[in-house]
Each structure stands twice: as C-alpha cells, then as structure tokens.
Design a protein around this motif. Structure first.
Motif, PDB file in Angstrom:
ATOM      1  N   GLU A  82       0.420  -1.555  -0.210  1.00 24.86           N
ATOM      2  CA  GLU A  82       0.084   0.323   0.415  1.00 24.86           C
ATOM      3  C   GLU A  82       0.696   1.767   0.234  1.00 24.86           C
ATOM      4  O   GLU A  82       0.351   2.141  -0.668  1.00 24.86           O
ATOM      5  N   ALA A  83       1.847   1.009   0.535  1.00 27.13           N
ATOM      6  CA  ALA A  83       2.654   2.308   0.717  1.00 27.13           C
ATOM      7  C   ALA A  83       3.667   2.597  -0.815  1.00 27.13           C
ATOM      8  O   ALA A  83       3.503   3.200  -1.013  1.00 27.13           O
ATOM      9  N   PHE A  84       4.146   1.680  -1.125  1.00 29.18           N
ATOM     10  CA  PHE A  84       4.598   1.361  -2.431  1.00 29.18           C
ATOM     11  C   PHE A  84       3.664   1.843  -3.636  1.00 29.18           C
ATOM     12  O   PHE A  84       4.148   2.736  -4.322  1.00 29.18           O
ATOM     13  N   LEU A  85       2.236   1.735  -3.133  1.00 32.69           N
ATOM     14  CA  LEU A  85       1.118   2.449  -4.643  1.00 32.69           C
ATOM     15  C   LEU A  85       1.254   3.295  -4.438  1.00 32.69           C
ATOM     16  O   LEU A  85       0.649   4.469  -4.781  1.00 32.69           O
ATOM     17  N   ALA A  88       1.689   9.543   1.519  1.00 36.16           N
ATOM     18  CA  ALA A  88       2.318   7.791   2.128  1.00 36.16           C
ATOM     19  C   ALA A  88       2.993   7.885   2.914  1.00 36.16           C
ATOM     20  O   ALA A  88       3.846   7.218   3.982  1.00 36.16           O
ATOM     21  N   MET A  89       3.763   9.823   2.968  1.00 33.69           N
ATOM     22  CA  MET A  89       4.965   9.542   4.296  1.00 33.69           C
ATOM     23  C   MET A  89       3.375   9.657   5.338  1.00 33.69           C
ATOM     24  O   MET A  89       3.960   8.899   6.441  1.00 33.69           O
ATOM     25  N   ILE A 138       3.200   6.153  -3.368  1.00 39.47           N
ATOM     26  CA  ILE A 138       4.449   6.173  -3.836  1.00 39.47           C
ATOM     27  C   ILE A 138       4.490   6.199  -5.417  1.00 39.47           C
ATOM     28  O   ILE A 138       4.539   7.604  -6.178  1.00 39.47           O
ATOM     29  N   GLU A 139       4.193   5.290  -5.560  1.00 45.18           N
ATOM     30  CA  GLU A 139       3.721   5.127  -7.458  1.00 45.18           C
ATOM     31  C   GLU A 139       3.496   5.887  -7.953  1.00 45.18           C
ATOM     32  O   GLU A 139       3.017   6.758  -9.202  1.00 45.18           O
ATOM     33  N   ARG A 140       1.915   5.835  -7.693  1.00 41.75           N
ATOM     34  CA  ARG A 140       0.742   6.850  -8.173  1.00 41.75           C
ATOM     35  C   ARG A 140       1.173   8.275  -7.553  1.00 41.75           C
ATOM     36  O   ARG A 140       0.060   8.851  -8.041  1.00 41.75           O
ATOM     37  N   GLY A 141       2.341   8.877  -7.244  1.00 41.45           N
ATOM     38  CA  GLY A 141       2.549   9.877  -7.112  1.00 41.45           C
ATOM     39  C   GLY A 141       2.161  10.499  -6.123  1.00 41.45           C
ATOM     40  O   GLY A 141       2.272  11.870  -5.508  1.00 41.45           O
ATOM     41  N   ALA A 142       1.074  10.214  -4.696  1.00 48.26           N
ATOM     42  CA  ALA A 142       0.558  10.631  -3.867  1.00 48.26           C
ATOM     43  C   ALA A 142       1.894  10.418  -2.556  1.00 48.26           C
ATOM     44  O   ALA A 142       1.581  10.122  -1.496  1.00 48.26           O
ATOM     45  N   ILE A 143       3.485  11.043  -2.716  1.00 45.49           N
ATOM     46  CA  ILE A 143       4.293  10.788  -1.415  1.00 45.49           C
ATOM     47  C   ILE A 143       3.265  12.248  -0.220  1.00 45.49           C
ATOM     48  O   ILE A 143       4.236  10.984   0.931  1.00 45.49           O
ATOM     49  N   ALA A 144       3.068  12.027  -0.259  1.00 44.16           N
ATOM     50  CA  ALA A 144       2.679  13.414   0.719  1.00 44.16           C
ATOM     51  C   ALA A 144       1.307  12.252   1.479  1.00 44.16           C
ATOM     52  O   ALA A 144       1.853  11.894   2.902  1.00 44.16           O
ATOM     53  N   TYR A 186       0.870   7.875   5.817  1.00 40.35           N
ATOM     54  CA  TYR A 186       0.606   6.663   6.407  1.00 40.35           C
ATOM     55  C   TYR A 186       1.765   5.720   6.754  1.00 40.35           C
ATOM     56  O   TYR A 186       1.523   5.306   7.836  1.00 40.35           O
ATOM     57  N   VAL A 187       2.898   5.833   6.743  1.00 36.81           N
ATOM     58  CA  VAL A 187       4.259   5.136   6.626  1.00 36.81           C
ATOM     59  C   VAL A 187       4.734   5.855   8.025  1.00 36.81           C
ATOM     60  O   VAL A 187       4.821   4.743   9.372  1.00 36.81           O
ATOM     61  N   LEU A 188       4.987   6.708   8.553  1.00 37.17           N
ATOM     62  CA  LEU A 188       5.001   7.340   9.753  1.00 37.17           C
ATOM     63  C   LEU A 188       3.803   6.971  10.799  1.00 37.17           C
ATOM     64  O   LEU A 188       3.843   7.076  11.643  1.00 37.17           O
ATOM     65  N   GLY A 189       2.834   7.415  10.327  1.00 42.56           N
ATOM     66  CA  GLY A 189       1.082   7.076  11.099  1.00 42.56           C
ATOM     67  C   GLY A 189       1.627   6.009  12.140  1.00 42.56           C
ATOM     68  O   GLY A 189       1.070   6.002  12.584  1.00 42.56           O
ATOM     69  N   SER A 190       1.501   5.516  10.989  1.00 44.61           N
ATOM     70  CA  SER A 190       1.077   4.137  10.688  1.00 44.61           C
ATOM     71  C   SER A 190       2.326   2.756  12.082  1.00 44.61           C
ATOM     72  O   SER A 190       1.990   2.497  13.219  1.00 44.61           O
ATOM     73  N   VAL A 191       3.821   3.554  11.547  1.00 43.72           N
ATOM     74  CA  VAL A 191       4.557   2.568  12.733  1.00 43.72           C
ATOM     75  C   VAL A 191       4.479   3.432  13.857  1.00 43.72           C
ATOM     76  O   VAL A 191       4.763   2.819  14.785  1.00 43.72           O
TER      77      VAL A 191
END
Length: 123
Positions: free
Chosen positions: A84-87, A97-98, A89-95, A100-105
């Motif tokens: 999900e994080a990669f997808l 993704a950040m 990023i791949e879609r250009g939704a970098i913010a 999602y990753v930081l919030g989840s962790v």
C-alpha cells in the motif's frame, strides 16, 4: 466461501510465521531477526504475487485471496503495508505515503506502549 479460503490461508501463514520465529530464536539474539526476515520475505512475496496477478489477469479471486490475504496475511501484515505504501508512492501521492508510513509506525508503537502501560498500571 471466500472467508473459508482466507481462513485456511491465514492458518498456513501463521504456522509458517511460527516456524520462522522458532528458527530465529535458535540464534539466541535479542535482536528480532525473525520478525525482520518475515517482514522482508512477506514483502518480497507480495510484490511477486501482485506482479503475477497483473501479468496473469485470469488468476481466480479465490487463489488471490488464499495467497495474499490468507497466507501472507497470516505470515505478516507488513507485506500489505509495504504494498500500500509503494502504491501511494507510485501514484505520486508522496505526502499521503509519508503520512501512512509514519502514522502507522508511530501510532502502532505508541498504541503498544499505551496498552502496556495501562495493563502494567491496572493489571
């Protein structure tokens, strides 16, 4: 029927995870090598399966559920998190993704800490 398919796959994935943890425990290290290996292997497997499902569009939904949600879900949910994080990023939704990753962790670690503190205090 799909629920049964996921259930059976998750049982197999959970048994595989347990086996991997037992193997890692034999190393006698305090570092969680087993969990790290499981997360990496699960993520690699998720990428391979997702790529295969794109290339071979005719893979039945039951097999997709058994292999990804079932086996990989029982083995490690980190593989889904990674996909999900990669997808994003791949879609250009970098913010996104950040977040999602930081919030989840961060929220996940905080959730464990708060829960343990509550149990230690009241338990």
């Amino acid at each position: 029927m799909n629920t049964l398919i996921v259930f059976l796959g998750a049982g197999l994935g959970g048994a595989l995870r347990h086996g991997a943890n037992l193997l890692a425990a034999r190393a006698g290290s305090s570092f969680p090598f087993g969990t790290m290996a499981i997360n990496i292997l699960g993520s690699l497997a998720m990428g391979l399966l997702t790529g295969l499902f794109v290339v071979r569009a005719g893979v039945p939904q039951g097999w997709r559920l058994f292999l990804t949600t079932g086996i990989l879900g029982g083995f490690t949910t980190f593989s889904t998190f990674s996909l999900e994080a990669f997808l994003l990023i791949e879609r250009g939704a970098i913010a996104a993704a950040m977040v999602y990753v930081l919030g989840s962790v961060v929220a996940g670690i905080a959730g464990v800490g708060v829960s343990l503190a509550v149990i230690r205090h009241f338990g």
